[in-house]
Design a protein around this motif. Structure first.
Motif, short mmCIF file in Angstrom:
data_model
loop_
_atom_site.label_atom_id
_atom_site.label_comp_id
_atom_site.label_asym_id
_atom_site.label_seq_id
_atom_site.Cartn_x
_atom_site.Cartn_y
_atom_site.Cartn_z
N ARG A 168 0.84 -1.21 0.00
CA ARG A 168 0.00 0.00 0.00
C ARG A 168 0.87 1.26 0.00
O ARG A 168 0.52 2.26 -0.64
N ILE A 169 2.01 1.22 0.69
CA ILE A 169 2.92 2.36 0.67
C ILE A 169 3.41 2.62 -0.75
O ILE A 169 3.41 3.76 -1.23
N VAL A 170 3.83 1.56 -1.41
CA VAL A 170 4.33 1.71 -2.79
C VAL A 170 3.24 2.26 -3.69
O VAL A 170 3.48 3.13 -4.54
N GLU A 171 2.01 1.80 -3.49
CA GLU A 171 0.89 2.29 -4.30
C GLU A 171 0.66 3.78 -4.07
O GLU A 171 0.50 4.56 -5.03
N LEU A 172 0.66 4.21 -2.81
CA LEU A 172 0.38 5.62 -2.51
C LEU A 172 1.51 6.55 -2.95
O LEU A 172 1.27 7.71 -3.30
N LEU A 173 2.74 6.04 -2.94
CA LEU A 173 3.88 6.86 -3.37
C LEU A 173 4.11 6.78 -4.88
O LEU A 173 5.02 7.44 -5.41
N GLY A 174 3.33 5.99 -5.55
CA GLY A 174 3.49 5.82 -7.00
C GLY A 174 3.34 7.15 -7.75
O GLY A 174 2.62 8.05 -7.34
N GLY A 175 4.06 7.26 -8.85
CA GLY A 175 4.03 8.48 -9.65
C GLY A 175 5.08 9.49 -9.26
O GLY A 175 5.24 10.51 -9.93
N HIS A 176 5.82 9.23 -8.19
CA HIS A 176 6.89 10.12 -7.75
C HIS A 176 8.24 9.50 -8.08
O HIS A 176 8.42 8.28 -7.98
N ASP A 177 9.18 10.34 -8.47
CA ASP A 177 10.51 9.81 -8.84
C ASP A 177 11.54 9.98 -7.74
O ASP A 177 12.67 9.49 -7.85
N LEU A 178 11.18 10.67 -6.63
CA LEU A 178 12.09 10.79 -5.49
C LEU A 178 11.26 10.74 -4.21
O LEU A 178 10.28 11.48 -4.07
N VAL A 179 11.64 9.86 -3.30
CA VAL A 179 11.01 9.74 -1.99
C VAL A 179 12.02 10.19 -0.95
O VAL A 179 13.11 9.62 -0.86
N PHE A 180 11.68 11.22 -0.17
CA PHE A 180 12.58 11.75 0.85
C PHE A 180 11.93 11.53 2.21
O PHE A 180 10.95 12.19 2.56
N ALA A 181 12.46 10.58 3.00
CA ALA A 181 11.97 10.31 4.36
C ALA A 181 12.71 11.23 5.33
O ALA A 181 13.94 11.15 5.45
N ILE A 182 11.97 12.09 6.02
CA ILE A 182 12.56 13.09 6.92
C ILE A 182 12.12 12.78 8.34
O ILE A 182 10.95 12.86 8.68
N GLY A 183 13.09 12.40 9.19
CA GLY A 183 12.76 12.11 10.57
C GLY A 183 11.88 10.90 10.74
O GLY A 183 11.14 10.78 11.72
N ALA A 184 11.98 9.95 9.80
CA ALA A 184 11.11 8.78 9.82
C ALA A 184 11.85 7.57 9.27
O ALA A 184 12.68 7.70 8.37
N PRO A 185 11.55 6.38 9.78
CA PRO A 185 12.05 5.16 9.15
C PRO A 185 11.45 5.02 7.76
O PRO A 185 10.38 5.53 7.47
N ALA A 186 12.15 4.28 6.91
CA ALA A 186 11.65 4.00 5.57
C ALA A 186 11.64 2.48 5.36
O ALA A 186 12.61 1.95 4.86
N PHE A 187 10.61 1.79 5.78
CA PHE A 187 9.38 2.23 6.39
C PHE A 187 9.02 1.25 7.50
O PHE A 187 9.54 0.14 7.55
N ILE A 188 8.11 1.64 8.42
CA ILE A 188 7.62 0.73 9.44
C ILE A 188 6.49 -0.11 8.85
O ILE A 188 5.54 0.43 8.28
N TYR A 189 6.60 -1.44 8.98
CA TYR A 189 5.56 -2.35 8.50
C TYR A 189 4.92 -3.07 9.69
O TYR A 189 5.58 -3.35 10.69
N HIS A 190 3.65 -3.42 9.53
CA HIS A 190 2.93 -4.14 10.58
C HIS A 190 2.57 -5.56 10.16
O HIS A 190 2.35 -6.42 11.00
#
Length: 550
Positions: A278-300
């Motif tokens: 779901r993360i990959v789906e929501l971030l789709g269409g972007h060519d750069l992902v910048f995680a600021i002050g956050a893990p990349a990514f927390i999964y449950h």
């Protein structure tokens, strides 16, 4: 018999020390003096016999904050430390007390909260005989959820151990530390901890930031994913400026425990779930992902496939080298988040200004319907709370099953106005609200708590009453552990299958609050909700509102 020359010299020095004329300067004096110098003058504690000497001649400028159970003690200290930005001093009772505190100590570790946790130990002279109340492996008990753990080899080493513990707790990534102190150490002679100044933050590597800045300038469609370290570092306004400069949409990272970005800002894109696909789906269409002050990514839950959309590059700015180490791909700069963002803002603006991305599609937030005589929905309750509450009021939340509804109907616009637990462990929210209220004198705090969550640390209401704190406890009572029932289908439960151990009938929170001296009211339908919440958010002292929700 006279003492040795070193002992005589020590006594001579002690007569002019802060312990007072004619009295030896002791471990207690040195610890109190150091704690005063670094601002740890509130002691969050639950007393036991092995801790009593620490509090003899308790100084008038210190405050003893009593919790009725050790989980409450640590939760209060956590909220206080997060709200003040300084380490809080905690005192627990030997092994049993540390054991009771472990759930919220785990949460403090995940929250990156600076705590100096002390615990009593039996007298050194009888430790070889495994005495009653002794902690046989005191330094091992709180591990791995403390940054550092020690029982000093000598009584004289205790003040320096406390000073080192404070420095480690405050060094980013911040977190709890632990010092075990034998009961007979406090009255032993000691020397004052020398004055010293230490930096608690580090600036990220300039070359790494230059690479991230160049990538931001060159990309076509950036997206930011922001986390709790943004708020911890006081960088929220700076991240807004950086997002506006680069026209980047901004998501909040999964399971984030603090405010990270104003939720009504045009660039705000919503909340990422803790699911890889779901993360990959929501971030789709972007060519750069910048995680600021956050893990990349927390999964449950277990996931499969890529961690970022195909064709997207992942970059990260984080205060925790351990988090950076397990980031699955890309480039990470490690250091204080605000210093890193400020360095990125020092770069020249991109030569070509991007167009603003389209605002996320949000369904109209009309007031959810309420049927007279029926229980209100959680959405109705939280929409009403959003309308009644002042935007600057801090909300401490621990209602996991209601969090998605809260994210839709109770937005946060200002830094420092939202806290929850990063750990997923229950029992944090109610005492944390007490700590936040202590740190913000005169400001009302809202504790938004689920019925199941509240029973882990319900004793926090008593502390709020004794301290006369302006806290409004809002209990969402749906008579069940709803999060577990909602999550059950992930593990193969059919919609009609019973989930054992998740029904919670018979809880009466108004009566529980009254037994601890807190006035309370129950609201069973929508009609009186607005007026009831308005009264509960006004005036002095703690109040409880129990909402029976569908």
């Amino acid at each position: 018999m006279t003492g040795s020359a070193p002992q005589q010299n020590q006594q001579k020095r002690d007569t002019t020390a802060p312990g007072g004329p004619g009295r030896a300067y002791t471990v207690r004096d040195a610890v109190i003096d150091f704690a005063r110098r670094v601002g740890m003058t509130s002691v969050f504690a639950n007393p036991g016999s092995t801790e009593l000497p620490m509090f003899r001649d308790f100084p008038a400028d210190f405050r003893y904050v009593l919790g009725l159970q050790e989980a409450v003690v640590v939760g209060m200290a956590d909220g206080y430390a997060q709200a003040t930005g300084n380490a809080a001093l905690v005192n627990l009772h030997s092994a049993a007390g540390v054991g009771n505190a472990m759930g919220n100590l785990f949460t403090a570790f995940r929250n990156r909260t600076p705590l100096v946790v002390t615990a009593g130990q039996q007298a050194r002279s009888i430790l070889p005989f495994d005495p009653f109340l002794a902690a046989s492996q005191a330094t091992e008990l709180p591990k791995p959820y403390v940054k550092w753990s020690i029982e000093p080899a000598r009584a004289q080493d205790v003040p320096l151990a406390i000073a080192r513990a404070y420095a480690i707790a405050m060094q980013e990534p911040r977190g709890p530390v632990f010092v075990s102190i034998p009961v007979d150490d406090w009255d032993q002679p000691a020397e004052r901890v020398p004055e010293r100044a230490l930096a608690h933050t580090t600036r990220p590597e300039p070359a790494m930031l230059a690479n991230i800045g160049a990538a931001l300038d060159a990309c076509a469609r950036p997206v930011f994913v922001v986390g709790g370290a943004v708020d911890r570092a006081g960088a929220a306004d700076d991240v807004v400026r950086l997002a506006e400069r680069h026209r980047a949409r901004v998501f909040v990272a999964p399971m984030t425990g603090r405010c990270s970005f104003p939720e009504k800002h045009p660039l705000f894109a919503g909340f990422l779930p803790a699911m890889r696909e779901r993360i990959v789906e929501l971030l789709g269409g972007h060519d750069l992902v910048f995680a600021i002050g956050a893990p990349a990514f927390i999964y449950h839950v277990e996931g499969h496939g890529p961690h970022v959309p195909p064709g997207a590059a992942l970059y990260q700015l984080i205060d925790d080298p351990n988090t950076a180490a397990w980031t699955p791909e890309g480039m990470a700069a490690v250091g204080n988040v605000r210093l890193g963002v400020l360095d990125l803002l020092e770069r020249p603006a991109p030569a070509v200004e991007r167009a603003m991305p389209a605002r996320r599609a949000v369904p109209p937030r009309a007031m959810p319907p309420a049927v007279p005589g029926e229980r209100m929905s959680v959405a109705y309750a939280l929409q009403t709370l959003a309308e009644v509450r002042d935007a600057g009021t801090t909300v401490v939340e621990e209602a996991p099953s209601s969090r998605p509804v809260m994210q839709a109907y109770l937005p946060y616009e200002r830094p420092g106005t939202f806290l929850t637990m990063d750990s997923g462990g229950l029992g944090y929210g109610m005492p944390a609200a007490v700590g936040v209220a202590l740190a913000k004198p005169g400001e009302r705090v809202i504790a938004l708590i689920g019925d199941g969550s509240s029973m882990y640390s319900i004793q926090a209401i008593w502390s709020a009453v004794q301290l006369d704190l302006p806290i409004t406890f809002v209990i969402l009572n749906n008579t069940r552990y709803a999060a577990l029932q909602d999550f059950a289908p992930v593990f193969g439960f059919a919609p009609t299958d019973p989930v054992q151990g998740t029904d919670l009938p018979g809880l009466d929170f108004v009566t529980l609050a009254a037994g601890m001296g807190c006035p309370g009211v129950r609201v069973s339908e929508a009609g009186p909700l607005r007026d009831t919440l308005g009264r509960a958010l006004a005036g002095q002292g703690p109040k409880l509102v129990e909402l029976l929700v569908a």
